[in-house]
Design a protein around this motif. Structure first.
Motif, PDB file in Angstrom:
ATOM      1  N   ASN A 235       0.812  -1.225   0.000  1.00 12.15           N
ATOM      2  CA  ASN A 235       0.000   0.000   0.000  1.00 12.15           C
ATOM      3  C   ASN A 235       0.846   1.276   0.000  1.00 12.15           C
ATOM      4  N   ILE A 236       2.156   1.120   0.007  1.00 15.23           N
ATOM      5  CA  ILE A 236       3.033   2.293   0.077  1.00 15.23           C
ATOM      6  C   ILE A 236       2.763   3.257  -1.077  1.00 15.23           C
ATOM      7  N   LYS A 237       2.619   2.723  -2.271  1.00 14.70           N
ATOM      8  CA  LYS A 237       2.334   3.574  -3.434  1.00 14.70           C
ATOM      9  C   LYS A 237       1.107   4.446  -3.174  1.00 14.70           C
ATOM     10  N   GLU A 238       0.021   3.819  -2.761  1.00 17.93           N
ATOM     11  CA  GLU A 238      -1.222   4.542  -2.516  1.00 17.93           C
ATOM     12  C   GLU A 238      -1.045   5.576  -1.401  1.00 17.93           C
ATOM     13  N   PHE A 239      -0.393   5.184  -0.322  1.00 18.72           N
ATOM     14  CA  PHE A 239      -0.198   6.093   0.805  1.00 18.72           C
ATOM     15  C   PHE A 239       0.609   7.325   0.404  1.00 18.72           C
ATOM     16  N   VAL A 240       1.624   7.120  -0.434  1.00 18.03           N
ATOM     17  CA  VAL A 240       2.494   8.231  -0.840  1.00 18.03           C
ATOM     18  C   VAL A 240       1.773   9.162  -1.804  1.00 18.03           C
ATOM     19  N   TYR A 241       1.181   8.610  -2.851  1.00 17.71           N
ATOM     20  CA  TYR A 241       0.557   9.433  -3.885  1.00 17.71           C
ATOM     21  C   TYR A 241      -0.723  10.120  -3.420  1.00 17.71           C
TER      22      TYR A 241
ATOM     23  N   SER B  64      10.121   2.842  -2.929  1.00 20.05           N
ATOM     24  CA  SER B  64      10.432   4.150  -2.337  1.00 20.05           C
ATOM     25  C   SER B  64      10.680   5.207  -3.403  1.00 20.05           C
ATOM     26  N   LEU B  65      10.856   4.768  -4.654  1.00 23.15           N
ATOM     27  CA  LEU B  65      10.981   5.728  -5.760  1.00 23.15           C
ATOM     28  C   LEU B  65       9.710   6.549  -5.920  1.00 23.15           C
ATOM     29  N   CYS B  66       8.600   6.057  -5.360  1.00 26.19           N
ATOM     30  CA  CYS B  66       7.328   6.787  -5.438  1.00 26.19           C
ATOM     31  C   CYS B  66       7.426   8.155  -4.776  1.00 26.19           C
ATOM     32  N   PHE B  67       8.340   8.294  -3.835  1.00 29.79           N
ATOM     33  CA  PHE B  67       8.512   9.586  -3.171  1.00 29.79           C
ATOM     34  C   PHE B  67       9.115  10.629  -4.117  1.00 29.79           C
ATOM     35  N   TYR B  68       9.768  10.141  -5.184  1.00 28.57           N
ATOM     36  CA  TYR B  68      10.521  11.043  -6.059  1.00 28.57           C
ATOM     37  C   TYR B  68       9.904  11.210  -7.444  1.00 28.57           C
ATOM     38  N   ILE B  69       9.284  10.146  -7.979  1.00 31.27           N
ATOM     39  CA  ILE B  69       8.778  10.200  -9.351  1.00 31.27           C
ATOM     40  C   ILE B  69       7.377   9.597  -9.441  1.00 31.27           C
ATOM     41  N   ASN B  70       6.658   9.990 -10.464  1.00 28.29           N
ATOM     42  CA  ASN B  70       5.349   9.404 -10.724  1.00 28.29           C
ATOM     43  C   ASN B  70       5.526   7.975 -11.257  1.00 28.29           C
ATOM     44  N   HIS B  71       4.632   7.116 -10.874  1.00 27.82           N
ATOM     45  CA  HIS B  71       4.659   5.716 -11.307  1.00 27.82           C
ATOM     46  C   HIS B  71       5.964   5.019 -10.911  1.00 27.82           C
ATOM     47  N   GLY B  72       6.542   5.443  -9.809  1.00 25.43           N
ATOM     48  CA  GLY B  72       7.756   4.798  -9.327  1.00 25.43           C
ATOM     49  C   GLY B  72       7.521   3.355  -8.945  1.00 25.43           C
TER      50      GLY B  72
ATOM     51  N   ARG C 112      11.273  12.429   3.487  1.00 19.85           N
ATOM     52  CA  ARG C 112      11.603  13.855   3.458  1.00 19.85           C
ATOM     53  C   ARG C 112      10.945  14.552   2.262  1.00 19.85           C
ATOM     54  N   LYS C 113      10.588  13.769   1.253  1.00 18.09           N
ATOM     55  CA  LYS C 113       9.937  14.328   0.061  1.00 18.09           C
ATOM     56  C   LYS C 113       8.418  14.202   0.125  1.00 18.09           C
ATOM     57  N   TYR C 114       7.930  13.583   1.185  1.00 15.65           N
ATOM     58  CA  TYR C 114       6.499  13.297   1.283  1.00 15.65           C
ATOM     59  C   TYR C 114       5.680  14.567   1.477  1.00 15.65           C
ATOM     60  N   ASN C 115       4.575  14.655   0.728  1.00 12.26           N
ATOM     61  CA  ASN C 115       3.655  15.780   0.864  1.00 12.26           C
ATOM     62  C   ASN C 115       2.399  15.297   1.582  1.00 12.26           C
ATOM     63  N   SER C 116       2.125  15.869   2.717  1.00  9.38           N
ATOM     64  CA  SER C 116       0.978  15.470   3.519  1.00  9.38           C
ATOM     65  C   SER C 116      -0.325  15.704   2.771  1.00  9.38           C
ATOM     66  N   GLY C 117      -1.266  14.778   3.010  1.00  4.08           N
ATOM     67  CA  GLY C 117      -2.589  14.937   2.425  1.00  4.08           C
ATOM     68  C   GLY C 117      -3.524  15.668   3.362  1.00  4.08           C
ATOM     69  N   ASN C 118      -2.991  16.094   4.538  1.00  8.03           N
ATOM     70  CA  ASN C 118      -3.786  16.793   5.560  1.00  8.03           C
ATOM     71  C   ASN C 118      -5.044  16.018   5.926  1.00  8.03           C
ATOM     72  N   LEU C 119      -4.871  14.707   6.050  1.00  2.99           N
ATOM     73  CA  LEU C 119      -6.012  13.855   6.370  1.00  2.99           C
ATOM     74  C   LEU C 119      -6.187  13.756   7.884  1.00  2.99           C
ATOM     75  N   MET C 120      -7.421  13.817   8.330  1.00  2.00           N
ATOM     76  CA  MET C 120      -7.734  13.603   9.739  1.00  2.00           C
ATOM     77  C   MET C 120      -8.162  12.166   9.907  1.00  2.00           C
ATOM     78  N   GLY C 121      -7.507  11.470  10.816  1.00  2.00           N
ATOM     79  CA  GLY C 121      -7.867  10.068  11.008  1.00  2.00           C
ATOM     80  C   GLY C 121      -7.108   9.473  12.146  1.00  2.00           C
ATOM     81  N   GLY C 122      -7.481   8.267  12.477  1.00  2.00           N
ATOM     82  CA  GLY C 122      -6.795   7.572  13.564  1.00  2.00           C
ATOM     83  C   GLY C 122      -6.807   6.090  13.300  1.00  2.00           C
ATOM     84  N   ARG C 123      -5.983   5.368  14.065  1.00  2.00           N
ATOM     85  CA  ARG C 123      -5.907   3.929  13.912  1.00  2.00           C
ATOM     86  C   ARG C 123      -5.997   3.288  15.282  1.00  2.00           C
ATOM     87  N   LEU C 124      -6.660   2.138  15.332  1.00  2.00           N
ATOM     88  CA  LEU C 124      -6.794   1.395  16.573  1.00  2.00           C
ATOM     89  C   LEU C 124      -5.833   0.230  16.574  1.00  2.00           C
TER      90      LEU C 124
END
Length: 263
Positions: free
Chosen positions: A87-93, A164-172, A251-263
């Motif tokens: 799920n890293i791709k989805e989480f990053v993008y 981890s290339l997803c942090f730097y390029i599209n379709h990493g 360090r390249k990650y752009n926050s999605g400003n999502l409000m949420g929590g995990r149990l």
């Protein structure tokens, strides 16, 4: 102490994920059974092939099946304990790492352990079914356990390094999928069929041979302490690389400003 805490977290996640999957008992059991049956079909392929030829690159039916057992076991371990890495791709993008950034533990470990693919248990069981089919000695079953753990760690660590290339390029993630496919497929075949350049690649940038061939040859068929220690070292190196590449990418990650929590 840190290692102990991380191991505890891994197993806590695993137990929690299993409880969630077990709510649908029929689906839980069928996923495991169907994966074992799916893997067993490949045995028919090799039975037919070895009726036509005596060996492939010095590997007969039993040796080839050992490669498949190790590959299935490592794949199963990786997806049973660390399926969340997919799920890293989805989480990053989509900026969905925010929730994990608030966790006190390792972000990568939290992400990887956040999901379990139940069918992976079928792959792990299949590894031992294959040992039974080829008439392996009893101690091979014991040796298979640490091998499955190491190959599973190598498999998922390599995936994390490249995704981890997803942090730097599209379709990493396309690179990660290609590397993952190479390891998962090429690792099932005798190494003699590959040329020198490919072998060099499979020992280094895409450690396919440490995923199947080296464990099969030097843990089971012709045990060699130096290759065993080398495999342990390679596993550690790739796990460390996974953490380094992922944390640098953060360090390249752009926050999605999502409000949420995990149990």
């Amino acid at each position: 102490m840190a290692v102990k805490n991380n191991l505890k977290m891994i197993f806590d996640y695993f137990k929690l994920n299993l409880k969630k999957e077990w709510k649908y008992k029929s689906s839980f059991i069928m996923q495991i059974i169907m994966m074992i049956l799916n893997d067993l079909f490949f045995i028919i392929q090799w039975v037919i092939i070895f009726q036509l030829v005596d060996n492939i690159g010095g590997y007969g039916f039993d040796e080839t099946m050992l490669l498949w057992a190790i590959s299935a076991g490592g794949f199963g371990f990786a997806h049973t304990f660390f399926a969340g890495a997919k799920n890293i791709k989805e989480f990053v993008y989509e900026g969905k790492l925010d929730v994990y950034l608030t966790q006190p533990k390792s972000i990568l470990l939290n992400v990887c352990c956040s999901a379990t693919d139940v069918s992976g248990i079928g792959d792990i069981l299949y590894a031992f079914v294959v040992l039974a089919i080829i008439g392996a000695p009893w101690y091979w079953y014991l040796i298979m356990i640490p091998i499955i753990i190491m190959t599973g760690l190598i498999y998922m660590s390599v995936y994390v390094v490249y995704v981890s290339l997803c942090f730097y390029i599209n379709h990493g993630d396309a690179v990660a999928k290609s590397v993952e496919g190479t390891i998962n497929k090429a690792g099932n075949y005798p190494p003699a069929i590959f040329n020198t350049i490919v072998k060099g690649l499979f020992f280094t940038l895409i450690p396919t041979f440490f995923y199947t061939f080296v464990p099969a040859q030097y843990f089971f068929l012709t045990p060699n302490i130096w290759w065993i220690l080398g495999t342990v070292g390679v596993t550690i190196v790739w796990v460390m690389l996974a953490f380094v590449c992922f944390n640098k990418g953060l360090r390249k990650y752009n926050s999605g400003n999502l409000m949420g929590g995990r149990l």
